[in-house]
Design a protein around this motif. Structure first.
Motif, short mmCIF file in Angstrom:
data_model
loop_
_atom_site.label_atom_id
_atom_site.label_comp_id
_atom_site.label_asym_id
_atom_site.label_seq_id
_atom_site.Cartn_x
_atom_site.Cartn_y
_atom_site.Cartn_z
N PHE A 189 0.91 -1.18 0.05
CA PHE A 189 0.01 -0.03 -0.02
C PHE A 189 0.98 1.51 0.02
O PHE A 189 1.83 1.31 0.82
CB PHE A 189 -1.04 0.08 1.19
N TYR A 190 0.61 2.17 -0.80
CA TYR A 190 1.29 3.46 -1.00
C TYR A 190 0.71 4.57 -1.24
O TYR A 190 -0.60 4.61 -1.42
CB TYR A 190 2.38 3.35 -2.42
N PRO A 191 1.22 5.88 -0.94
CA PRO A 191 0.78 6.85 -1.62
C PRO A 191 0.74 6.92 -2.84
O PRO A 191 1.54 6.36 -3.45
CB PRO A 191 1.76 8.04 -1.05
N ALA A 192 -0.34 7.93 -3.64
CA ALA A 192 -0.42 7.82 -5.05
C ALA A 192 -0.48 9.24 -5.55
O ALA A 192 -0.72 10.23 -4.78
CB ALA A 192 -1.51 7.01 -5.24
N LEU A 218 -1.80 10.65 0.23
CA LEU A 218 -2.80 9.95 1.09
C LEU A 218 -3.98 10.90 1.19
O LEU A 218 -3.82 11.98 1.77
CB LEU A 218 -2.23 9.12 2.09
N VAL A 219 -5.13 10.58 1.36
CA VAL A 219 -6.31 11.32 1.52
C VAL A 219 -7.29 10.53 2.67
O VAL A 219 -7.64 9.41 2.66
CB VAL A 219 -7.09 11.77 0.26
N TYR A 220 -7.47 11.41 3.57
CA TYR A 220 -8.45 11.11 4.81
C TYR A 220 -9.69 11.52 4.37
O TYR A 220 -9.78 12.72 4.20
CB TYR A 220 -7.68 11.52 6.07
N LEU A 270 -5.91 16.10 2.86
CA LEU A 270 -4.61 15.75 2.47
C LEU A 270 -3.47 15.47 3.92
O LEU A 270 -3.42 16.41 4.67
CB LEU A 270 -3.85 16.62 1.46
N LEU A 271 -2.97 14.09 3.80
CA LEU A 271 -2.30 13.92 4.87
C LEU A 271 -0.67 14.64 4.69
O LEU A 271 -0.10 14.83 3.72
CB LEU A 271 -2.01 12.30 4.98
N SER A 272 -0.16 15.06 5.66
CA SER A 272 1.01 15.29 5.98
C SER A 272 1.95 14.37 5.84
O SER A 272 1.66 13.18 6.03
CB SER A 272 1.47 16.37 7.07
N GLY A 273 3.48 14.62 5.66
CA GLY A 273 4.51 13.67 5.46
C GLY A 273 4.42 12.72 6.82
O GLY A 273 4.75 11.42 7.05
N ALA A 274 4.50 13.49 8.03
CA ALA A 274 4.55 12.96 9.27
C ALA A 274 3.51 11.86 9.42
O ALA A 274 3.54 11.08 9.79
CB ALA A 274 4.56 14.09 10.58
N GLN A 275 2.16 12.30 9.17
CA GLN A 275 0.77 11.28 9.18
C GLN A 275 1.00 10.40 8.23
O GLN A 275 0.56 9.38 8.61
CB GLN A 275 -0.31 12.41 8.88
N ALA A 276 1.48 10.41 6.99
CA ALA A 276 1.79 9.46 6.25
C ALA A 276 2.76 8.22 6.95
O ALA A 276 2.55 7.16 6.85
CB ALA A 276 2.30 9.92 4.93
N ASP A 277 3.86 8.99 7.36
CA ASP A 277 4.54 8.07 8.18
C ASP A 277 4.05 7.17 9.40
O ASP A 277 4.48 6.17 9.66
CB ASP A 277 5.83 8.64 8.87
N ALA A 278 3.40 7.79 10.25
CA ALA A 278 2.52 6.93 11.37
C ALA A 278 1.69 6.35 10.67
O ALA A 278 1.51 5.13 11.27
CB ALA A 278 1.80 8.47 11.85
N VAL A 279 1.05 6.56 9.69
CA VAL A 279 0.14 5.39 8.98
C VAL A 279 0.99 4.17 8.74
O VAL A 279 0.52 3.16 8.65
CB VAL A 279 -0.45 5.93 7.74
N ALA A 280 2.16 4.37 8.13
CA ALA A 280 2.87 3.10 7.67
C ALA A 280 3.34 2.32 8.89
O ALA A 280 3.36 1.15 9.01
CB ALA A 280 4.31 3.71 6.96
#
Length: 429
Positions: free
Chosen positions: A10-13, A96-98, A203-213
């Motif tokens: 699963f990845y950002p797109a 990534l979109v919430y 739109l997720l921030s970079g830090a939020q995307a890292d937390a999701v991963a």
């Protein structure tokens, strides 16, 4: 591509959103809904008119058998190209979109939009892939959908994948990002047409995307698999397909077709290797699983009931311990209990018998929503209806891990108007 997501499939797109379109006219419900209600799609046409809309980029499955379907598909592909050329879209790179979807019942369902690696998805029963089908895939349903996708330059997703996250570690924490010191960028916020509720996205921030991963990685660890399912050393299951299994299977087939004519070293760079999806927590309180009942037409109900008792030695009339299944036929109602069943769910026990019985004795099985409808149809002469218990959401992942896939038409994930609406898009060519 974000390396933290590599082991997750699963990845950002690079997500496409309409630049300035009216969003209520833009967004339309999943193409596989309201297939027997052409008046619904006529109302959508009236609402959209000549405005830019996802309606022009999809083929409602109600039209799959139209005599001019090939021309409709060509027109859809041409409109996709035109929208790209005219700058209808803006691109959110590596996004990534919430999303928060207010359903028709007022409940809010939370989701996360990104893309999955189709190399990590398998709809074969018993697969050990990270991304698995929950129900049996009907292979005959794939070729007509391939014709819609194979030459399309973009995709719009209605696939919803489920994660088993009882501690709510992945998606739910993102809600706090709306009120953070540096809040997430709001991308859209609007009412959906035709009674679909409301939709908002950030739109997720970079830090939020890292937390999701990080949270997703913890979900598929060996320790998590053992804690949740009592299985040690089993292939981890991270995503289970909740809605759109045949759509995802179609994307997989199109990718496999491209692999045959593409050097192996270029497979990773094929845009068609990935598919845009929405991820939802199986434990989201807004997500409801509704049972799908069975009515058998054109049979002798008493003979069928006798056949059911013979099919499972030890089965008896009455409600007891094991798989207890309610029935209605002309003149009476009752229960059949199968003690010590081999399968996880009552629907699996019943479907195995019905498939064998109909093949040998004839009859036709239909899949029915609603207790009263199943009772009314089952009570007619020559019919019998079976009402199945609702599957607990906590049973979904355990059953897929144990039995491979669920029987077809096991559950419905909410009402038609609450299914996913097309908003985001992504280039696949």
């Amino acid at each position: 591509m974000n390396e933290k997501f590599e082991r997750l499939g699963f990845y950002p797109a690079d997500i496409l959103l309409p630049r300035s379109a009216g969003m209520t006219k833009w967004a339309v419900v999943a193409c596989d809904q309201f297939t027997s209600q052409p008046e619904y799609w006529r109302k959508v046409e009236e609402t959209v008119g000549g405005a830019p809309s996802a309606l022009r980029l999809i083929l409602p499955e109600a039209r799959l058998n139209d005599p001019d379907v090939a021309g409709q598909i060509a027109a859809i592909n041409a409109t996709m190209e035109q929208y790209l050329a005219d700058g209808v879209f803006r691109t959110l790179p590596e996004a990534l979109v919430y999303v928060e979807r207010t359903q028709s019942d007022g409940r809010v369902r939370r989701g996360l939009i990104g893309m999955v690696d189709l190399e990590q998805y398998d709809f074969t029963p018993g697969s050990g892939a990270l991304i698995r089908a929950t129900e049996g895939t009907v292979l005959s349903r794939i070729p007509p959908r391939v014709r819609v996708r194979e030459n399309a330059p973009i995709e719009l997703p209605h696939v919803m994948l489920l994660i088993d996250d009882p501690e709510r570690t992945v998606i739910e924490p993102l809600a706090a990002g709306k009120q953070a010191a540096e809040p997430m960028e709001k991308l859209y916020d609007f009412d959906l047409q035709q009674g679909g509720g409301h939709l908002a996205g950030w739109l997720l921030s970079g830090a939020q995307a890292d937390a999701v991963a990080g949270a997703l990685s913890a979900l598929c660890s060996e320790e998590a698999m053992e804690k949740k399912y009592g299985l040690r050393g089993a292939a981890p299951l991270l995503f289970a397909v909740g809605d759109g299994n045949h759509s995802l299977a179609t994307a997989k087939q199109c990718y496999e077709n491209l692999k045959r004519v593409t050097p192996r070293e270029r497979w990773a760079s094929l845009p068609a290797r990935y598919a845009l999806v929405e991820v939802v927590n199986n434990h989201d309180e807004a997500l409801r699983f509704e049972p799908i009942h069975r009515v058998v037409f054109g049979v002798d109900p008493e003979q069928l009931l006798a056949g059911l008792l013979d099919f499972y030695p030890g089965a008896y009339e009455g409600r007891g311990s094991g798989h207890a299944i309610a029935y209605t036929c002309a003149g009476r109602q009752g229960w059949v209990t199968v003690p010590e069943p081999k399968l996880q769910l009552a629907v699996g026990t019943l479907q195995a018998f019905l498939d064998a019985y109909v093949e040998r004795h004839g009859g036709e099985v239909d899949y029915i929503h609603g207790d009263s409808v199943a009772d009314e149809l089952g009570a007619r002469p020559g019919n019998i209806g079976f009402k199945l218990p609702a599957m607990g959401k906590d049973q979904l992942f355990k059953t897929v891990m144990a039995d491979g896939v669920l029987p077809r038409k096991t559950f419905s994930m909410g009402h038609a108007q609450d299914k996913r609406y097309y908003v985001e898009a992504r280039k696949i060519r």
